[in-house]
Design a protein around this motif. Structure first.
Motif: not given
Length: 200
Positions: A88-89, A104-107, A112-113
């Motif tokens: 999370t997330p 760095a941030n890689v979701p 989508p969403g």
């Protein structure tokens, strides 16, 4: 020490603890990785905390709450960046090992969403990292050679709910256990265009 939120440092020659470090938060699913010189430990807590510990001086160097729920991480082979895998997330975040500044941030956005929980993170040669997306039935390989511009290879439909994973000692094969079905998913990382094979 998961119940007390602290770590114990042990002299493996005498098999005796020599120090304890408090204040590490929720360690109910904690893990640690180490700097190349063995001086620092980076502890990932279930509360999203990432703590850098100086094992020589037995103290916390820095602690950041980098997510709502983390479940481990890895460190690059050059020892320059440490990466947390997050529930999370969902996604991975990379930090400078010297300062714990976010680089760095890689979701793990697979629709989508929709973000997937990330599990099975391993370090690969050349500041690359492989990991599994539990909710997306996918394996991603992210190149953080330039952390400002992450490049991610996405392998979908690899089997139901990939979970714990490993990389072979030569850095060639990434193997993820499948929580949602019998068998494992294996990727040959040396292929020009990596594909997933079901094994066992």
């Amino acid at each position: 020490e998961r119940a007390s939120g602290r770590v114990t440092l042990v002299d493996t020659t005498t098999r005796q603890p020599y120090a304890r470090v408090d204040g590490l938060g929720d360690l109910s699913h904690a893990s640690a990785v180490y700097s190349r010189d063995g001086r620092y430990a980076f502890v990932f807590g279930r509360d999203g905390g990432l703590t850098k510990i100086d094992m020589l001086e037995a103290k916390v160097v820095k602690r950041v709450i980098q997510s709502g729920n983390a479940i481990g991480g890895s460190i690059s082979q050059d020892g320059r960046i440490v990466v947390a895998q997050n529930y999370t997330p969902g996604g991975i975040k990379a930090f400078d090992t010297a300062t714990l500044e976010l680089v760095a941030n890689v979701p793990a956005e697979f629709e989508p969403g929709a973000l997937s929980r990330v599990v099975g993170l391993v370090d690969l040669p050349g500041r690359r990292f492989a990991y599994s997306l539990f909710d997306a039935d996918a394996i991603w390989i992210t190149d953080l050679s330039n952390p400002a511009r992450p490049v991610t290879t996405k392998l979908p439909n690899i089997g139901r709910q990939p979970y714990d994973a490993l990389v072979t000692p030569n850095g060639r094969h990434y193997i993820a256990g499948l929580f949602g079905e019998d068998g494992l998913a294996m990727v040959d990382l040396w292929e020009e265009k990596p594909q997933v094979r079901r094994i066992l």
